[in-house]
Scaffold this motif. Structure first.
Motif, PDB file in Angstrom:
ATOM      1  N   SER A 179       0.848  -1.202   0.008  1.00 56.63           N
ATOM      2  CA  SER A 179      -0.150  -0.067  -0.037  1.00 56.63           C
ATOM      3  C   SER A 179       0.763   1.452  -0.027  1.00 56.63           C
ATOM      4  CB  SER A 179      -0.926   0.084   1.147  1.00 56.63           C
ATOM      5  OG  SER A 179      -1.580  -1.091   1.062  1.00 56.63           O
ATOM      6  N   PRO A 180       1.936   1.360   1.070  1.00 58.24           N
ATOM      7  CA  PRO A 180       2.654   2.687   0.953  1.00 58.24           C
ATOM      8  C   PRO A 180       3.762   2.939  -0.167  1.00 58.24           C
ATOM      9  CG  PRO A 180       3.234   1.326   2.739  1.00 58.24           C
ATOM     10  CD  PRO A 180       2.378   0.592   1.966  1.00 58.24           C
ATOM     11  N   LEU A 181       3.716   1.759  -1.016  1.00 54.56           N
ATOM     12  CA  LEU A 181       4.795   1.646  -2.237  1.00 54.56           C
ATOM     13  C   LEU A 181       4.848   3.089  -3.275  1.00 54.56           C
ATOM     14  CD1 LEU A 181       5.644  -1.802  -2.989  1.00 54.56           C
ATOM     15  CD2 LEU A 181       7.030  -0.153  -1.831  1.00 54.56           C
ATOM     16  N   ASN A 215       9.536   2.968  12.308  1.00 53.77           N
ATOM     17  CA  ASN A 215       8.677   1.938  11.582  1.00 53.77           C
ATOM     18  C   ASN A 215       7.487   1.185  12.660  1.00 53.77           C
ATOM     19  OD1 ASN A 215      10.414   1.894   8.885  1.00 53.77           O
ATOM     20  ND2 ASN A 215       8.740   0.581   8.537  1.00 53.77           N
ATOM     21  N   LEU A 216       6.516   1.064  11.974  1.00 44.68           N
ATOM     22  CA  LEU A 216       5.315   0.355  12.649  1.00 44.68           C
ATOM     23  C   LEU A 216       5.938  -1.035  13.421  1.00 44.68           C
ATOM     24  CD1 LEU A 216       2.260   0.520  10.510  1.00 44.68           C
ATOM     25  CD2 LEU A 216       2.691   1.591  12.735  1.00 44.68           C
ATOM     26  N   ASP A 217       6.430  -1.597  12.365  1.00 40.36           N
ATOM     27  CA  ASP A 217       6.564  -3.344  12.908  1.00 40.36           C
ATOM     28  C   ASP A 217       7.730  -3.999  11.895  1.00 40.36           C
ATOM     29  OD1 ASP A 217       5.530  -3.350  10.410  1.00 40.36           O
ATOM     30  OD2 ASP A 217       3.335  -4.342  11.105  1.00 40.36           O
ATOM     31  N   SER A 235      12.586  -9.024   5.578  1.00 38.58           N
ATOM     32  CA  SER A 235      12.416  -8.080   6.720  1.00 38.58           C
ATOM     33  C   SER A 235      11.934  -6.894   6.381  1.00 38.58           C
ATOM     34  CB  SER A 235      13.741  -8.290   7.386  1.00 38.58           C
ATOM     35  OG  SER A 235      14.439  -7.308   6.702  1.00 38.58           O
ATOM     36  N   TYR A 236      11.304  -6.093   7.135  1.00 37.98           N
ATOM     37  CA  TYR A 236      10.789  -4.948   7.065  1.00 37.98           C
ATOM     38  C   TYR A 236      11.751  -3.896   6.957  1.00 37.98           C
ATOM     39  CZ  TYR A 236       5.915  -6.412   7.402  1.00 37.98           C
ATOM     40  OH  TYR A 236       4.803  -7.326   7.289  1.00 37.98           O
ATOM     41  N   TYR A 237      12.908  -4.097   7.817  1.00 37.81           N
ATOM     42  CA  TYR A 237      14.071  -3.222   7.651  1.00 37.81           C
ATOM     43  C   TYR A 237      14.690  -3.411   6.249  1.00 37.81           C
ATOM     44  CZ  TYR A 237      18.897  -1.815   9.016  1.00 37.81           C
ATOM     45  OH  TYR A 237      19.998  -0.998   9.110  1.00 37.81           O
ATOM     46  N   GLY A 290      -1.033   1.195   6.414  1.00 38.08           N
ATOM     47  CA  GLY A 290      -1.744   0.109   5.265  1.00 38.08           C
ATOM     48  C   GLY A 290      -2.943  -0.197   6.205  1.00 38.08           C
ATOM     49  N   ILE A 291      -3.799  -1.414   5.960  1.00 36.95           N
ATOM     50  CA  ILE A 291      -4.884  -1.828   6.558  1.00 36.95           C
ATOM     51  C   ILE A 291      -4.696  -3.406   6.159  1.00 36.95           C
ATOM     52  CG2 ILE A 291      -6.565  -1.423   4.930  1.00 36.95           C
ATOM     53  CD1 ILE A 291      -8.661  -1.470   7.294  1.00 36.95           C
ATOM     54  N   GLY A 292      -4.790  -4.269   7.179  1.00 35.58           N
ATOM     55  CA  GLY A 292      -4.967  -5.859   6.678  1.00 35.58           C
ATOM     56  C   GLY A 292      -6.259  -6.205   6.209  1.00 35.58           C
ATOM     57  N   ILE A 309      -4.180  -3.167  11.745  1.00 36.12           N
ATOM     58  CA  ILE A 309      -2.947  -1.584  11.424  1.00 36.12           C
ATOM     59  C   ILE A 309      -1.709  -2.000  12.067  1.00 36.12           C
ATOM     60  CG2 ILE A 309      -4.407   0.151  10.736  1.00 36.12           C
ATOM     61  CD1 ILE A 309      -4.832   1.046  13.675  1.00 36.12           C
ATOM     62  N   GLY A 310      -0.453  -1.877  11.511  1.00 36.70           N
ATOM     63  CA  GLY A 310       0.742  -2.343  12.073  1.00 36.70           C
ATOM     64  C   GLY A 310       0.482  -3.908  11.867  1.00 36.70           C
ATOM     65  N   PHE A 311       0.864  -4.580  13.166  1.00 42.85           N
ATOM     66  CA  PHE A 311       0.693  -5.936  13.415  1.00 42.85           C
ATOM     67  C   PHE A 311      -0.601  -6.293  14.530  1.00 42.85           C
ATOM     68  CE2 PHE A 311       4.187  -7.748  10.687  1.00 42.85           C
ATOM     69  CZ  PHE A 311       3.232  -8.427   9.642  1.00 42.85           C
TER      70      PHE A 311
HETATM   71  C1  GLP Z   1       1.287  -6.292   6.840  1.00 45.54           C
HETATM   72  C2  GLP Z   1       1.816  -5.112   7.766  1.00 45.54           C
HETATM   73  C3  GLP Z   1       0.762  -3.940   7.691  1.00 45.54           C
HETATM   74  C4  GLP Z   1       0.239  -3.725   6.281  1.00 45.54           C
HETATM   75  C5  GLP Z   1      -0.565  -4.950   5.955  1.00 45.54           C
HETATM   76  C6  GLP Z   1      -1.047  -4.612   4.510  1.00 45.54           C
HETATM   77  O1  GLP Z   1       0.412  -7.195   7.457  1.00 45.54           O
HETATM   78  N1  GLP Z   1       2.425  -5.363   8.754  1.00 45.54           N
HETATM   79  O2  GLP Z   1       1.530  -2.586   8.375  1.00 45.54           O
HETATM   80  O3  GLP Z   1      -0.362  -2.588   6.384  1.00 45.54           O
HETATM   81  O4  GLP Z   1       0.364  -5.884   5.820  1.00 45.54           O
HETATM   82  O5  GLP Z   1      -0.164  -4.961   3.495  1.00 45.54           O
HETATM   83  P1  GLP Z   1      -0.400  -4.518   1.807  1.00 45.54           P
HETATM   84  O6  GLP Z   1      -0.261  -2.961   2.084  1.00 45.54           O
HETATM   85  O7  GLP Z   1       0.660  -5.316   1.424  1.00 45.54           O
HETATM   86  O8  GLP Z   1      -1.727  -5.194   1.654  1.00 45.54           O
END
Ligand code: GLP
Length: 244
Positions: free
Chosen positions: A39-41, A65-67, A79-81, A132-134, A139-141
């Motif tokens: 989503s944020p890309l 960073n969130l998570d 890795s998110y890093y 983003g949103i799952g 949100i986050g994890f």
């Molecule tokens: C992961 C991340 C979230 C992210 C979600 C949605 O679970 N921890 O921060 O919002 O995925 O990802 P995507 O944007 O790829 O749909």
């Protein structure tokens, strides 16, 4: 809550990036809350362009960073890093010492979670948080739960999240089952929040975030209570908003 719907994901990314660029211009040492996922890309792509054009400067920007997945090495492509360096940090002039991503190799999670929250507070809190949103409304994890967890903590991932994230791994067994995530506290304390949701797979979560009562079973619904939240949607993610 402001809700903006775009017919094109790149346009949406550009629009959201303008909020980030404005924040960096207004406050060069601002604290940005960063997210991973697809989503944020488009936002990160547009921020890189603005940096390359000399319009914004990350020299004094700080980020949290969130998570991060537990038990994954920072060099692992998933890795998110690594994600943040590949997609943003290595392409702009942010200083490594100003970048904060939860440490995936910790042997003191309790201490590290508390230290992460303290570092955010010491930085003055988050000025602008991207989310983003799952598919399950996380949100986050922060997964659906009976209460909103306040601080940074370790979260066991739900099967829905594991299913959604397995596309990035060779096989499902490789998807980490736990993660360290910022809690709802620092997200709600962020001075402004931008949430991005694109694609039909997010439509149900978006509807419940925006139209159902605030409920920790849809963690993103807490944003209804945020005084400065802007939700950027594409048409597919917004599809269920007009249907009762
Ligand atoms: C992961 C991340 C979230 C992210 C979600 C949605 O679970 N921890 O921060 O919002 O995925 O990802 P995507 O944007 O790829 O749909």
């Amino acid at each position: 809550m402001r809700i903006l719907i775009y017919d094109d994901v790149e346009k949406l990314g550009k629009a959201a990036s303008i909020l980030f660029a404005a924040k960096i211009i207004e406050k060069p040492d601002c604290v940005l809350g960063m997210a991973t996922g697809s989503s944020p890309l488009p936002v990160y792509r547009s921020l890189v362009e603005l940096y390359e054009q000399g319009i914004i400067d990350f020299d004094r920007v700080r980020s949290f960073n969130l998570d991060e997945y537990v038990g994954i090495s920072r060099s692992n492509e998933q890795s998110y890093y690594r994600f943040m360096y590949d997609n943003l940090f290595s392409k702009v002039n942010i200083r490594p010492e100003n970048v904060h991503v939860p440490n995936p190799a910790s042997d003191d999670w309790v201490g590290d979670c508390a230290a992460y929250d303290e570092a955010i507070s010491e930085a003055g809190g988050i000025d602008l948080q991207i989310l983003g949103i799952g598919e399950n409304g996380h949100i986050g994890f922060n997964e659906p739960c009976r209460f909103f967890p306040f601080g940074t903590h370790i979260e066991e991932l739900t099967q829905s999240t594991i299913n959604a994230n397995k596309r990035f791994f060779e096989k499902e067994e490789d998807v980490p089952k736990t993660a360290m995530t910022m809690g709802i506290g620092p997200i709600m304390k962020a001075k402004a929040v931008v949430l991005i949701a694109t694609g039909g797979a997010k439509a149900k979560a978006v509807k419940s975030m925006l139209l159902d009562p605030v409920d920790p079973m849809c963690p993103a619904s807490v944003l209804q209570l945020h005084p400065a939240a802007t939700v950027f949607l594409d048409e597919a993610a917004a599809l269920l908003l007009n249907k009762g």
